[in-house]
Design a protein around this motif. Structure first.
Motif, PDB file in Angstrom:
ATOM      1  N   PRO A  16     109.507  38.476  48.131  1.00 20.24           N
ATOM      2  CA  PRO A  16     108.817  37.481  48.960  1.00 20.24           C
ATOM      3  C   PRO A  16     107.481  38.027  49.467  1.00 20.24           C
ATOM      4  CG  PRO A  16     111.097  37.737  49.652  1.00 20.24           C
ATOM      5  CD  PRO A  16     110.795  38.854  48.703  1.00 20.24           C
ATOM      6  N   LEU A  17     106.523  37.146  49.590  1.00 19.85           N
ATOM      7  CA  LEU A  17     105.209  37.511  50.108  1.00 19.85           C
ATOM      8  C   LEU A  17     104.707  36.431  51.051  1.00 19.85           C
ATOM      9  CD1 LEU A  17     103.458  38.632  46.785  1.00 19.85           C
ATOM     10  CD2 LEU A  17     104.187  40.140  48.653  1.00 19.85           C
ATOM     11  N   HIS A  18     103.834  36.807  51.966  1.00 20.90           N
ATOM     12  CA  HIS A  18     103.152  35.825  52.812  1.00 20.90           C
ATOM     13  C   HIS A  18     101.834  35.461  52.140  1.00 20.90           C
ATOM     14  CE1 HIS A  18     100.485  39.010  54.240  1.00 20.90           C
ATOM     15  NE2 HIS A  18     101.571  39.746  54.455  1.00 20.90           N
ATOM     16  N   GLY A  19     101.134  34.504  52.690  1.00 24.02           N
ATOM     17  CA  GLY A  19      99.932  33.962  52.066  1.00 24.02           C
ATOM     18  C   GLY A  19      98.920  35.001  51.629  1.00 24.02           C
ATOM     19  N   TYR A  20      98.527  35.893  52.544  1.00 26.50           N
ATOM     20  CA  TYR A  20      97.528  36.899  52.188  1.00 26.50           C
ATOM     21  C   TYR A  20      98.063  37.830  51.105  1.00 26.50           C
ATOM     22  CZ  TYR A  20      94.068  40.598  52.486  1.00 26.50           C
ATOM     23  OH  TYR A  20      93.105  41.526  52.175  1.00 26.50           O
ATOM     24  N   GLY A  21      99.353  38.152  51.169  1.00 26.93           N
ATOM     25  CA  GLY A  21      99.967  38.982  50.141  1.00 26.93           C
ATOM     26  C   GLY A  21      99.922  38.321  48.780  1.00 26.93           C
ATOM     27  N   GLU A  57     111.224  31.823  52.782  1.00 33.63           N
ATOM     28  CA  GLU A  57     112.322  32.740  53.068  1.00 33.63           C
ATOM     29  C   GLU A  57     112.466  32.972  54.569  1.00 33.63           C
ATOM     30  OE1 GLU A  57     112.490  37.216  52.527  1.00 33.63           O
ATOM     31  OE2 GLU A  57     113.866  36.465  50.986  1.00 33.63           O
ATOM     32  N   ARG A  58     111.333  33.190  55.226  1.00 34.07           N
ATOM     33  CA  ARG A  58     111.369  33.437  56.668  1.00 34.07           C
ATOM     34  C   ARG A  58     109.978  33.229  57.254  1.00 34.07           C
ATOM     35  NH1 ARG A  58     110.869  38.555  54.432  1.00 34.07           N
ATOM     36  NH2 ARG A  58     109.364  39.936  55.439  1.00 34.07           N
ATOM     37  N   GLU A  59     109.958  33.115  58.565  1.00 34.76           N
ATOM     38  CA  GLU A  59     108.703  33.031  59.308  1.00 34.76           C
ATOM     39  C   GLU A  59     108.756  34.057  60.422  1.00 34.76           C
ATOM     40  OE1 GLU A  59     107.777  28.266  58.802  1.00 34.76           O
ATOM     41  OE2 GLU A  59     108.709  28.972  60.638  1.00 34.76           O
ATOM     42  N   GLU A  60     107.605  34.635  60.713  1.00 33.49           N
ATOM     43  CA  GLU A  60     107.543  35.566  61.836  1.00 33.49           C
ATOM     44  C   GLU A  60     106.193  35.406  62.521  1.00 33.49           C
ATOM     45  OE1 GLU A  60     106.093  39.680  59.700  1.00 33.49           O
ATOM     46  OE2 GLU A  60     108.226  39.243  59.660  1.00 33.49           O
ATOM     47  N   ALA A  61     106.190  35.680  63.810  1.00 37.53           N
ATOM     48  CA  ALA A  61     104.954  35.613  64.571  1.00 37.53           C
ATOM     49  C   ALA A  61     104.288  36.986  64.534  1.00 37.53           C
ATOM     50  CB  ALA A  61     105.228  35.202  66.008  1.00 37.53           C
ATOM     51  N   ARG A  65     100.168  34.413  65.586  1.00 37.09           N
ATOM     52  CA  ARG A  65     100.061  33.479  64.458  1.00 37.09           C
ATOM     53  C   ARG A  65     101.355  33.518  63.656  1.00 37.09           C
ATOM     54  NH1 ARG A  65      94.769  34.398  61.172  1.00 37.09           N
ATOM     55  NH2 ARG A  65      95.341  32.335  60.448  1.00 37.09           N
ATOM     56  N   LEU A  66     101.701  32.377  63.108  1.00 38.44           N
ATOM     57  CA  LEU A  66     102.918  32.281  62.312  1.00 38.44           C
ATOM     58  C   LEU A  66     102.645  32.751  60.891  1.00 38.44           C
ATOM     59  CD1 LEU A  66     105.865  31.353  62.446  1.00 38.44           C
ATOM     60  CD2 LEU A  66     105.099  29.125  61.656  1.00 38.44           C
ATOM     61  N   ARG A  67     103.435  33.707  60.433  1.00 43.79           N
ATOM     62  CA  ARG A  67     103.332  34.201  59.059  1.00 43.79           C
ATOM     63  C   ARG A  67     104.575  33.728  58.310  1.00 43.79           C
ATOM     64  NH1 ARG A  67     102.131  40.386  58.311  1.00 43.79           N
ATOM     65  NH2 ARG A  67     100.072  39.639  58.874  1.00 43.79           N
TER      66      ARG A  67
END
Length: 129
Positions: A16-21, A57-61, A65-67
């Motif tokens: 899994p990756l976040h947007g910038y990743g 998969e998940r969200e974290e602050a 900001r929400l990632r």
């Protein structure tokens, strides 16, 4: 399948990756040729999620900001496998046509990876024996 979609799915294949990743992974996977802008990326992520190819998969602050982390779904993995097969077939067809071209084709030997894989235990083409 459009190249950016292929690269996004590929970027999410391992983890899994976040947007910038995802932006960074796509840049790396494309050798710097594909640079996703945020609007393009998030529009594509929404579309891929609607199609069931990726999931949150998940969200974290992080720093207020929400990632959001995305992962490839089972359907997305199957779609990516099918696309890889399709691309291999197209590359093989192109290689076959180039080999039929009269005269030497500069750089053709580098496409040998698309032809049949060496037998187990056999040296790869160009590898020392």
């Amino acid at each position: 399948m459009q190249e950016p979609t292929f690269l996004i799915l590929t970027a999410l294949a391992a983890r899994p990756l976040h947007g910038y990743g995802i932006v960074q992974a796509v840049l790396d996977l494309s050798g710097g040729d594909v640079k996703l802008r945020p609007g393009t990326l998030y529009g594509a992520l929404d579309r891929l999620a609607d199609q069931g190819l990726i999931e949150v998969e998940r969200e974290e602050a992080v720093e207020g900001r929400l990632r959001r982390y995305y992962r490839l779904s089972d359907s997305g993995a199957a779609t990516l496998v099918a696309e890889v097969g399709r691309l291999r077939q197209r590359a093989s067809a192109a290689e076959t046509q180039l080999r039929q071209r009269p005269g030497a084709v500069p750089g053709l030997s580098r496409f040998a990876v698309f032809s049949a894989a060496p037998a187990r235990g056999a040296a790869a083409p160009g590898a020392p024996a």
